[in-house]
Design an enzyme around this catalytic site. Structure first.
Site, PDB file in Angstrom:
ATOM      1  N   ASP A 157       0.841  -1.199   0.000  1.00  0.00           N
ATOM      2  CA  ASP A 157       0.000   0.000   0.000  1.00  0.00           C
ATOM      3  C   ASP A 157       0.877   1.250   0.000  1.00  0.00           C
ATOM      4  O   ASP A 157       2.101   1.157   0.168  1.00  0.00           O
ATOM      5  CB  ASP A 157      -0.952  -0.006   1.210  1.00  0.00           C
ATOM      6  CG  ASP A 157      -0.253  -0.364   2.518  1.00  0.00           C
ATOM      7  OD1 ASP A 157       1.003  -0.342   2.561  1.00  0.00           O
ATOM      8  OD2 ASP A 157      -0.942  -0.661   3.499  1.00  0.00           O
ATOM      9  N   ASP A 184      -7.662  -2.462  14.154  1.00  0.00           N
ATOM     10  CA  ASP A 184      -9.067  -2.727  13.817  1.00  0.00           C
ATOM     11  C   ASP A 184      -9.215  -3.911  12.866  1.00  0.00           C
ATOM     12  O   ASP A 184     -10.277  -4.127  12.290  1.00  0.00           O
ATOM     13  CB  ASP A 184      -9.712  -1.475  13.190  1.00  0.00           C
ATOM     14  CG  ASP A 184      -8.980  -0.995  11.935  1.00  0.00           C
ATOM     15  OD1 ASP A 184      -8.005  -1.667  11.515  1.00  0.00           O
ATOM     16  OD2 ASP A 184      -9.382   0.031  11.362  1.00  0.00           O
ATOM     17  N   HIS A 222      -7.448  -4.388  10.051  1.00  0.00           N
ATOM     18  CA  HIS A 222      -7.193  -4.148   8.628  1.00  0.00           C
ATOM     19  C   HIS A 222      -5.896  -4.810   8.161  1.00  0.00           C
ATOM     20  O   HIS A 222      -4.972  -5.019   8.949  1.00  0.00           O
ATOM     21  CB  HIS A 222      -7.242  -2.652   8.274  1.00  0.00           C
ATOM     22  CG  HIS A 222      -6.099  -1.824   8.729  1.00  0.00           C
ATOM     23  ND1 HIS A 222      -6.227  -0.760   9.585  1.00  0.00           N
ATOM     24  CD2 HIS A 222      -4.778  -1.855   8.415  1.00  0.00           C
ATOM     25  CE1 HIS A 222      -5.052  -0.188   9.769  1.00  0.00           C
ATOM     26  NE2 HIS A 222      -4.162  -0.828   9.077  1.00  0.00           N
ATOM     27  N   GLU A 280      -9.634  -1.141   5.183  1.00  0.00           N
ATOM     28  CA  GLU A 280     -10.283  -0.843   6.454  1.00  0.00           C
ATOM     29  C   GLU A 280     -11.540  -1.707   6.612  1.00  0.00           C
ATOM     30  O   GLU A 280     -12.022  -2.298   5.639  1.00  0.00           O
ATOM     31  CB  GLU A 280     -10.678   0.642   6.476  1.00  0.00           C
ATOM     32  CG  GLU A 280      -9.478   1.594   6.445  1.00  0.00           C
ATOM     33  CD  GLU A 280      -8.752   1.696   7.778  1.00  0.00           C
ATOM     34  OE1 GLU A 280      -8.773   0.742   8.574  1.00  0.00           O
ATOM     35  OE2 GLU A 280      -8.138   2.765   8.025  1.00  0.00           O
TER      36      GLU A 280
HETATM   37  C1  GLP Z   1      -0.491   0.367   8.519  1.00  0.00           C
HETATM   38  C2  GLP Z   1      -0.127  -0.472   7.296  1.00  0.00           C
HETATM   39  C3  GLP Z   1      -0.400  -1.946   7.531  1.00  0.00           C
HETATM   40  C4  GLP Z   1       0.227  -2.375   8.842  1.00  0.00           C
HETATM   41  C5  GLP Z   1      -0.396  -1.578   9.970  1.00  0.00           C
HETATM   42  C6  GLP Z   1       0.106  -1.987  11.343  1.00  0.00           C
HETATM   43  O1  GLP Z   1      -1.846   0.606   8.585  1.00  0.00           O
HETATM   44  N1  GLP Z   1      -0.856  -0.054   6.155  1.00  0.00           N
HETATM   45  O2  GLP Z   1       0.145  -2.717   6.450  1.00  0.00           O
HETATM   46  O3  GLP Z   1       0.028  -3.754   9.049  1.00  0.00           O
HETATM   47  O4  GLP Z   1      -0.081  -0.208   9.745  1.00  0.00           O
HETATM   48  O5  GLP Z   1       1.324  -1.368  11.621  1.00  0.00           O
HETATM   49  P1  GLP Z   1       2.210  -1.711  12.885  1.00  0.00           P
HETATM   50  O6  GLP Z   1       2.900  -2.980  12.545  1.00  0.00           O
HETATM   51  O7  GLP Z   1       3.143  -0.555  13.019  1.00  0.00           O
HETATM   52  O8  GLP Z   1       1.279  -1.860  14.030  1.00  0.00           O
END
Ligand code: GLP
Length: 262
Positions: free
Chosen positions: A67, A137, A139, A144
């Site tokens: 993404d 959440d 995702h 989302e």
């Molecule tokens: C963002 C990214 C996700 C990732 C999420 C969790 O939203 N788009 O791909 O999994 O963050 O990030 P973290 O690992 O820092 O909790």
């Protein structure tokens, strides 16, 4: 889904690094999908350590992004492309030409075209192993809650909660966090041959439990992974703390033949 519970985040990183290592030996020019966020950093560092030690060669890998933010200036330090260059491409000795991601510079009507272009590219390349994190959440990527479980790469609007979670990368200033992104769709992610969801820490425990043991529902985008034929959920003890069938997961993994890998 196979759930593998390890003691801490470094053992989770070593477990997943072994799977990447195995892939590299079987297919030196494999396509690796990478997630951003804090969670996969220990994995990328472990891989970099192995590359530096000459234990593995990942230089022929092609790397695809999950993404990307829209609306940031082309050289912004919080573009996910910068993260992947700094944490994956450089340290793993991969030529920057072998990195593919959505076009963050697309604006207006170009956005849909950029999404389709990236989705088509992913289908053409074929992702061998996709690393995923999980949002609080539920995702995956930036899909989302209420995202279509069949969605393809497209523009998404971030929820307030995700923007708040990510504001730590923008000096804690919510106003600076982009509202829109391009993300692989859930259907796109499900096209990967093998998906490894990495989740560590107690903050992810509820999302992991909902994704793995709850119903398949657009309310928890990661629950769509239950429909995939080859998913590994790699969690530490804290990340596993709300799972109900931990004894079963441990028993299954402890009795797994070595030759199977993940
Ligand atoms: C963002 C990214 C996700 C990732 C999420 C969790 O939203 N788009 O791909 O999994 O963050 O990030 P973290 O690992 O820092 O909790």
């Amino acid at each position: 889904m196979e759930v593998v519970i390890r003691k801490d985040e470094s053992s989770v990183a070593a477990l997943v690094a072994d799977a990447v290592d195995r892939l590299a030996r079987a297919k030196p020019d494999a396509v690796l999908g990478v997630a951003t966020g804090d969670t996969p950093i220990p994995l990328y560092r472990e891989l970099a350590r192995r590359v530096d030690a000459g234990a593995i060669d990942l230089s022929r890998f092609r790397v695809v992004m999950l993404d990307e933010y829209l609306g940031l200036p082309a050289h912004h330090d919080q573009l996910y492309r910068r993260f992947v260059e700094q944490e994956v491409i450089g340290p793993l000795g991969i030529d920057p030409d072998r990195l593919y991601g959505p076009d963050s510079t697309a604006r207006g009507e170009q956005v849909d075209r950029a999404a389709l272009h990236y989705d088509t590219l992913l289908t053409r390349l074929g992702v061998d192993l996709q690393i995923l994190g999980i949002g609080s959440d539920g995702h995956i990527g930036f899909n989302e809650p209420m995202s279509s479980l069949a969605s393809r790469t497209r523009i998404k609007t971030l929820t307030e909660q995700t923007r708040r979670d990510n504001s730590r990368f923008f000096h804690g200033d919510l106003a600076r966090v982009p509202t829109h992104v391009l993300t692989q769709g859930i259907g796109t992610i499900l096209d990967a041959s093998h998906v490894v969801l990495v989740a560590t820490g107690v903050g992810k425990a509820a999302a992991v439990a909902a994704a793995v043991e709850g119903p398949v529902t657009a309310r928890v985008p990661a629950s769509a992974l239950q429909l995939h034929r080859h998913v590994t959920v790699a969690v530490d003890e804290d990340g596993a703390s709300e799972l109900r069938y931990v004894d079963y997961y441990r028993h299954t993994y402890d009795n797994k033949p070595d030759w199977q890998g993940l």
